[in-house]
Design an enzyme around this catalytic site. Sequence first.
Site: not given
Length: 346
Positions: A124, A207, A210
């Site tokens: 991240k 994976k 969203k």
Amino acid sequence: MNEAVQTSSTFTPRVFSGIQPSGGLTLGNYLGAMKRFVDMQNEGSHETVYCMVDMHAITVWQDPDKLRRATRELCAGFIAAGIDPNKSILFNQSQVAEHAQLAWIFNCVARMGWMQRMTQWKDKAGKNQQNASLGLLAYPALMAADILVYHATHVPVGDDQKQHLELTRDVAIKFNHDYGVDFFPITEPVIEGAATRVMSLRDGSKKMSKSDPSDASRINMTDDADTIAKKIRKAKTDPDALPSEEKGLEDRPEARNLVNIYAALAEQSVDAVLREMGGKQFSEFKPILSDLAVEKLAPISTEMARLMQDPAEIDRILGHGAQQAREIAAPILKKTYDIVGMISST
């Protein structure tokens, strides 16, 4: 390290887990987390504490109005999936201040090197780590506090969160060792099921997320029956028939993903599915999977929509759950303060 630290078996059996309310619940959230949460609740062998971790969500910037809506939608998703607020404690993290208070203690127990090794921090923060928030770096200490402020003995986690739970165990062991106590449990991970990691419908190596720009890559828990069926029909596959044994899924990520999804929805093993479906082409298997997915998921999306029409009731449920959570967390935090040497009122 202190060999006398308590294991999970010496504590009240209690499950804790949480999901970030960052918007857009997917089939991956349901099969990888919510369905298992419901199963653990209904087994009745553990106290179950489930949380919308909104404090974790703001480690990256969130629009306040969208965060409020996402938190309520996530609560609606929990309930629609089968979490009963009368059987489980259901709340949003920021309403229970003990999470943040214990997290500060753990910030002082955990080591910088531990945090910098976290895969999620590296992913991240990327190359621009100096501009990442301090909260993103300290995320695992807050996660440890989320778990240990309830003396949770078990945490259902996906593979991507296993490293953070290992750090939670490290924090508990170091705290116990540093202060010469046997106070925090060494929490056990619960990783099981055919679809603990649900992959993209467009790329079986990634994976389901969203954040993927393609809506066709995922099944959203708000999708209606027609949309669910259409996405499964268009899911990426390969030209070969389904094998009759699991080893035949090697090097076939899209096939494995669809079989895993079917197995999880049908509550069967992958081997059992392949014994039944082996030899079928995807032109035959996809409609069967589609019917099963619609049967299982459409009622959830319908109930979520109904619940979202009454946000005040959702807020009442969250407030009540927070009160229940504090009844467990407050004495554990107070004892922690006593151990550390802080003066607190009775």
